[in-house]
Design a protein around this motif. Structure first.
Motif: not given
Length: 485
Positions: A335-360
């Motif tokens: 579903i994401l642009p081709e190569g997106f996960l590889e190109r952003t592997a060092e700077i980004g993280k995709i998750i499902g459920w988020a522990p929002q308050s702990a993150i903030l």
């Protein structure tokens, strides 16, 4: 004198959690007060693992002065030939609520029961005022959203009842604005919630709103310093409401996720600990916020173009026209642009459920792209994290307008965006809009960031001894005692 209050939250995490926290604050403040929280289960198809685990944790946490009673789902199933109606669903629990309260107040108990002092009902549970009346006790209301939306709801009902003015007639207007006494500037009709522009829903909403005035007081999850214009309206002679108590920010910062979430939470927080301070933009859209594949692609394009580090809670939307919590995408590469996960592997993280308050709370977070649910908004202010507004459903368009235009505490992506099941057409937020919002959000020396830091400090002071919300909570307890005598 020992007193008992009965709390009745509306089904759903966003309503149950803050009401539980208010109850905890009240029993901490007064040793003579006990509270029973009567929990109405979620409607079929709306429950999530998150919600179920939280309710389970409550049932095992009952104590002497704070008890939880979970009702059972009525035997009669929801009708298949109509969309589920939350208000009818809640109304069906009246007999169970009455029976539960009768047991609480039964004089035949081994120990003499405390005196029933009143009901505190959620904003969607005003039909339970009828049950309180049967017991001859006052009702109070807990309003889970903010003071501004409370004022808007009351004002629209006034226009309809007194001025014969129906705001739903303005549904297709993109330019009309409405003067609202709880705001210092006109509110564009395009920022009205879908439910207030739907003729079929207005009678249902108004039947609830008209009952606000039957209560002895309204507890609102806000603090006076955040919404001065709304509080000015409520304290004036034109307000049709009883006393409004600002008791927030009321938050549950120890969020219970699904049982499988502990390891995931640790992994997320470890990743954040490795990132520079205020360098990460966090994207999260609430318990009901999910997106279609085309929208997910636009977000991905925007994130990559912005160049900022990111933590993205990505959930799959329910099919159009249906309601319920979002699901998970099974294959992100599809579903994401081709190569997106590889190109952003060092700077980004995709998750499902988020522990929002702990993150903030993590210092690596520099900005929050949010649906502007009120609980999320209060959390972001508490932790001093600025928001970029992307409202989806409920009253979130109004929250977004207030935060950006009225208070200057957020940057806009698009305040009029609609992502709810009532939207006529599925809107698409473009990558350009999202990128522009993220770049503005992550400016380190912006006026918005400094104002958010100031308001964060005020939110903490409000809950301290002598702070505005602490004083309001004590006044509420005094008024409950006075109304009992």
């Amino acid at each position: 004198m020992k007193m008992e209050l009965v709390f009745i939250p509306s089904p759903g995490d966003g309503h149950l959690r803050p009401l539980v926290e208010v109850a905890k604050l009240l029993v901490d403040r007064d040793d003579h007060l006990s509270i029973t929280i009567i929990i109405i289960p979620q409607m079929h198809g709306f429950s999530s693992g998150n919600s179920s685990s939280f309710i389970a944790s409550l049932t095992s946490a009952s104590e002497d002065r704070l008890r939880y009673n979970v009702l059972s789902v009525p035997d009669k199933p929801d009708s298949d030939d109509s969309k589920p109606n939350l208000f009818n669903y809640i109304d069906s629990f009246k007999p169970q609520v009455k029976a539960t309260v009768e047991k609480l107040t039964d004089p035949a108990q081994p120990e003499s029961p405390p005196r029933l002092a009143g009901f505190v009902v959620d904003m969607f549970c005003t039909m339970m005022i009828d049950v309180a009346n049967e017991f001859g006790v006052p009702s109070y209301m807990f309003y889970t959203s903010n003071a501004t939306f409370l004022g808007l709801q009351v004002h629209i009902q006034y226009l309809y009842d007194v001025k014969n003015y129906d705001v739903s007639d303005l549904k297709d207007s993109d330019t009309t604005e409405l003067e609202v006494p709880c705001l210092t500037r006109p509110l564009p009709v395009k920022c009205f919630p879908s439910v207030l522009l739907a003729k079929e829903w207005l009678p249902v909403i108004f039947s609830q709103t008209r009952r606000f005035g039957e209560t002895k007081g309204i507890l609102v999850n806000t603090f006076a310093e955040l919404e001065p214009q709304a509080m000015k309206f409520f304290s004036g002679v034109d307000s049709p409401l009883p006393t409004v108590y600002t008791v927030g920010p009321v938050m549950n910062l120890k969020i219970n996720g699904p049982k499988s979430s502990d390891d995931k939470q640790s992994e997320i927080l470890r990743w954040l600990d490795e990132q520079p301070r205020t360098s990460v933009v966090f994207l999260c859209f609430g318990s009901m916020g999910g997106f279609r594949e085309d929208q997910a692609k636009e977000i991905a394009i925007a994130l990559e173009r912005s160049g900022h580090r990111f933590l993205w809670s990505l959930r799959r939307a329910q099919p159009k026209g249906t309601m319920g919590p979002p699901g998970e995408f099974t294959n992100l590469e599809e579903i994401l642009p081709e190569g997106f996960l590889e190109r952003t592997a060092e700077i980004g993280k995709i998750i499902g459920w988020a522990p929002q308050s702990a993150i903030l709370a993590n210092p690596a977070i520099g900005g929050f792209v949010s649906h502007c649910g009120w609980n999320s908004t209060l959390e972001s202010l508490w932790f001093g994290v600025p928001i970029a507004t992307w409202p989806l459903y409920a009253e979130q368009q109004v929250n977004a307008f207030e935060m950006v235009e009225e208070l200057g505490l957020a940057v806009e992506i698009r305040n009029s965006f609609r992502g709810d099941f009532m939207a006529a057409d599925s809107e698409l937020m473009t990558a350009e809009e999202i990128e522009r919002g993220i770049r503005s959000l992550m400016e380190q020396d912006s006026d918005v960031r400094s104002r958010v830091k100031e308001m964060s400090e005020k939110s903490h002071v409000a809950l301290m001894d002598g702070g505005s919300s602490h004083v309001a909570l004590l006044k509420f307890i005094q008024d409950v005692t006075k109304n009992l005598s």
